[in-house]
Enzyme design. Structure first.
Site, PDB file in Angstrom:
ATOM      1  N   CYS A  96       0.793  -1.238   0.000  1.00 39.35           N
ATOM      2  CA  CYS A  96       0.000   0.000   0.000  1.00 39.35           C
ATOM      3  C   CYS A  96       0.826   1.290   0.000  1.00 39.35           C
ATOM      4  O   CYS A  96       0.501   2.219  -0.759  1.00 39.35           O
ATOM      5  CB  CYS A  96      -1.022  -0.007   1.133  1.00 39.35           C
ATOM      6  SG  CYS A  96      -0.603  -0.938   2.589  1.00 39.35           S
ATOM      7  N   ARG A 125       7.864 -11.368   4.746  1.00 39.60           N
ATOM      8  CA  ARG A 125       7.616 -11.177   6.178  1.00 39.60           C
ATOM      9  C   ARG A 125       8.415 -12.205   6.958  1.00 39.60           C
ATOM     10  O   ARG A 125       8.411 -13.398   6.624  1.00 39.60           O
ATOM     11  CB  ARG A 125       6.120 -11.302   6.498  1.00 39.60           C
ATOM     12  CG  ARG A 125       5.283 -10.210   5.841  1.00 39.60           C
ATOM     13  CD  ARG A 125       3.823 -10.287   6.209  1.00 39.60           C
ATOM     14  NE  ARG A 125       3.038  -9.327   5.430  1.00 39.60           N
ATOM     15  CZ  ARG A 125       1.708  -9.237   5.447  1.00 39.60           C
ATOM     16  NH1 ARG A 125       1.006 -10.050   6.225  1.00 39.60           N
ATOM     17  NH2 ARG A 125       1.094  -8.346   4.701  1.00 39.60           N
ATOM     18  N   GLN A 143       0.808 -11.049  -3.232  1.00 37.96           N
ATOM     19  CA  GLN A 143      -0.575 -10.639  -3.003  1.00 37.96           C
ATOM     20  C   GLN A 143      -1.185 -10.115  -4.300  1.00 37.96           C
ATOM     21  O   GLN A 143      -0.526  -9.397  -5.051  1.00 37.96           O
ATOM     22  CB  GLN A 143      -0.635  -9.521  -1.962  1.00 37.96           C
ATOM     23  CG  GLN A 143      -0.264  -9.942  -0.557  1.00 37.96           C
ATOM     24  CD  GLN A 143      -0.353  -8.776   0.420  1.00 37.96           C
ATOM     25  OE1 GLN A 143       0.111  -7.680   0.126  1.00 37.96           O
ATOM     26  NE2 GLN A 143      -0.935  -9.008   1.577  1.00 37.96           N
ATOM     27  N   ASP A 145      -2.904  -7.586  -4.932  1.00 37.86           N
ATOM     28  CA  ASP A 145      -3.233  -6.383  -4.175  1.00 37.86           C
ATOM     29  C   ASP A 145      -3.781  -5.294  -5.088  1.00 37.86           C
ATOM     30  O   ASP A 145      -3.368  -5.177  -6.244  1.00 37.86           O
ATOM     31  CB  ASP A 145      -1.968  -5.872  -3.488  1.00 37.86           C
ATOM     32  CG  ASP A 145      -2.238  -5.330  -2.102  1.00 37.86           C
ATOM     33  OD1 ASP A 145      -3.423  -5.198  -1.747  1.00 37.86           O
ATOM     34  OD2 ASP A 145      -1.273  -5.022  -1.382  1.00 37.86           O
ATOM     35  N   HIS A 147      -5.552  -1.035  -4.937  1.00 30.27           N
ATOM     36  CA  HIS A 147      -5.958   0.143  -4.158  1.00 30.27           C
ATOM     37  C   HIS A 147      -6.741   1.098  -5.054  1.00 30.27           C
ATOM     38  O   HIS A 147      -6.381   1.297  -6.214  1.00 30.27           O
ATOM     39  CB  HIS A 147      -4.727   0.833  -3.559  1.00 30.27           C
ATOM     40  CG  HIS A 147      -4.010  -0.031  -2.572  1.00 30.27           C
ATOM     41  ND1 HIS A 147      -2.966  -0.872  -2.948  1.00 30.27           N
ATOM     42  CD2 HIS A 147      -4.202  -0.230  -1.243  1.00 30.27           C
ATOM     43  CE1 HIS A 147      -2.559  -1.526  -1.880  1.00 30.27           C
ATOM     44  NE2 HIS A 147      -3.279  -1.154  -0.836  1.00 30.27           N
ATOM     45  N   LYS A 227     -12.469  -3.267   7.836  1.00 29.65           N
ATOM     46  CA  LYS A 227     -12.436  -4.081   6.625  1.00 29.65           C
ATOM     47  C   LYS A 227     -13.558  -5.107   6.610  1.00 29.65           C
ATOM     48  O   LYS A 227     -14.060  -5.532   7.653  1.00 29.65           O
ATOM     49  CB  LYS A 227     -11.096  -4.789   6.485  1.00 29.65           C
ATOM     50  CG  LYS A 227     -10.738  -5.723   7.631  1.00 29.65           C
ATOM     51  CD  LYS A 227      -9.348  -6.336   7.424  1.00 29.65           C
ATOM     52  CE  LYS A 227      -8.938  -7.192   8.624  1.00 29.65           C
ATOM     53  NZ  LYS A 227      -7.611  -7.830   8.416  1.00 29.65           N
ATOM     54  N   HIS A 273      -8.435  -0.510   0.136  1.00 31.19           N
ATOM     55  CA  HIS A 273      -7.497  -1.613  -0.082  1.00 31.19           C
ATOM     56  C   HIS A 273      -8.324  -2.852  -0.407  1.00 31.19           C
ATOM     57  O   HIS A 273      -9.284  -3.153   0.304  1.00 31.19           O
ATOM     58  CB  HIS A 273      -6.690  -1.924   1.183  1.00 31.19           C
ATOM     59  CG  HIS A 273      -5.960  -0.769   1.782  1.00 31.19           C
ATOM     60  ND1 HIS A 273      -4.587  -0.743   1.925  1.00 31.19           N
ATOM     61  CD2 HIS A 273      -6.403   0.413   2.303  1.00 31.19           C
ATOM     62  CE1 HIS A 273      -4.219   0.377   2.507  1.00 31.19           C
ATOM     63  NE2 HIS A 273      -5.309   1.104   2.747  1.00 31.19           N
TER      64      HIS A 273
END
Length: 395
Positions: A96, A125, A143, A145, A147, A227, A273
């Site tokens: 993000c 991670r 991911q 991902d 936005h 979320k 997100h």
């Protein structure tokens, strides 16, 4: 059961392996990476159709950016950090902040909104070694991902569009039972209560407008916003949290993202997100266990094997497999000097849904004996085979 563990299935199907030299990392084999790419392309095409533009952001970013976003304070112990002279830099645990930098890279107007950005973002991670579990928990993952930078009046439709997208994707992969939770402010969070009140109200209204029957999950939101969490139930009755969409009023403020409104005044965008699958690695693990390795025809790394009965039919088997490959199917020829029963068993273990036999009679007629899954064998002319299998693929 052990034989339903995705790691056991993966060994049987020759999809990937792990080893001590790369804890929490995946060594993708050709067949496994073929599935991975099919999943990625399915999401890529649907995101493009939904108006998203694909981007790519850096893997290694300065500590100052992670501090400004708040991720350093929240996740620094889970980040891989490197010394670069007097600077500290970290591999990204999420995407993000990078997308905010793209938004900020030039002056934005209200006419640019909603701006939809997507990324297959490779994240790292530093998970504890004892928590690592095949594809389900890794240190390196990607991911799907995305936005959305938008106005408040856009939020309802963006959430509704995400719900439609998510429902279609999950059905495509064989999941029909989906539950939804609305996760609200955690105890440790960024942003004032008034900001959270606004974000939670916004998301609840959007969820209701989208027709969602959600359960409230107090305290389980992200540190920057509430979320919606979408939980799949597999055919063994287990639940898997995969998709999410979040309303974020915090990161645009912390990272100074702004656009000019119709009066030329600077305003903060609302940041949504979203991820349909979450981690592609984890979703693939869930898929393997849900289907027991017998993936849908369109998703199988090899869709059909053309097996010769004897060495005399080897050239014909290879020619049929080549025809299917030209037609856009993933076909392989099995011309090994093995009995037919062994070839059938090996194809089943590899999760190949289509099995075409060519013996003396088929070679003479220009046909194949085709078997799909549990369906009875059918004699099909070689010229009609690709069309028939492509129709199966479309479903």
């Amino acid at each position: 059961m052990e034989d339903q563990d995705h790691r056991v299935i993966a060994r049987r199907m020759d999809l990937f392996h792990q080893q001590e030299e790369g804890p929490g990392m995946i060594f993708w084999h050709p067949r496994g990476f073929a599935i991975y790419q099919l999943i990625e392309e399915e999401i890529r095409e649907r995101m493009r159709a939904a108006g998203f533009q694909e981007v790519r952001t850096p893997q290694l970013l300065d500590r100052a950016l992670w501090e400004a976003s708040g991720h350093w304070q929240k996740f620094s112990e889970e980040m891989f950090v490197f010394e670069d002279g007097t600077q500290q830099r970290a591999l990204k645990p999420m995407n993000c902040p990078g997308h905010v930098q793209i938004f900020k890279s030039r002056l934005r107007s209200f006419r640019d909104l909603p701006l939809r950005l997507s990324e297959f973002g490779a994240c790292m991670r530093n998970e504890p070694s004892g928590a690592l579990l095949g594809l389900m928990r890794t240190r390196a993952f990607v991911q799907d991902d995305a936005h959305i930078f938008c106005l408040e009046e856009h939020v309802e439709e963006e959430v509704a569009q995400f719900c439609r997208l998510l429902k279609a994707v999950y059905a495509r992969f064989g999941f029909e039972d989906v539950k939804v939770g609305l996760s609200t402010r955690p105890e440790q969070r960024a942003g004032e209560d008034a900001v959270w009140d606004r974000a939670e109200d916004m998301l609840a209204v959007a969820a209701t407008a989208a027709g969602l029957d959600y359960r409230l999950q107090p305290g389980e939101g992200a540190f920057y916003g509430p979320k919606l969490e979408f939980v799949l139930r597999d055919n063994k009755g287990r639940s898997w949290q995969c998709g999410t969409i979040q309303v974020d009023l915090v990161l645009p403020e912390r990272l100074d993202a702004a656009f000019a409104d119709s009066d030329g005044k600077q305003r903060r965008p609302i940041m949504l997100h979203q991820a349909v699958l979450g981690s592609i690695e984890r979703f693939l693990g869930v898929l393997l266990e849900h289907h027991g390795g017998n993936l849908p025809f369109w998703l199988a790394p090899d869709q059909v094997v053309v097996a010769s009965v004897g060495p005399e039919q080897a050239a014909y088997a290879e020619a049929v497999a080549a025809d299917l490959s030209v037609a856009g199917l993933r076909a392989v020829a099995d011309i090994r000097h093995e009995r037919l029963g062994k070839k059938v068993m090996d194809a089943r273990n590899l999760g190949i849904p289509g099995f075409a036999v060519v013996g003396p009679e088929e070679a003479a007629r220009g046909s194949v004996a085709l078997r799909l899954g549990k369906a009875a064998s059918a004699d099909i002319l070689r010229s009609d085979l690709a069309t028939h299998l492509l129709q199966v693929t479309a479903t």
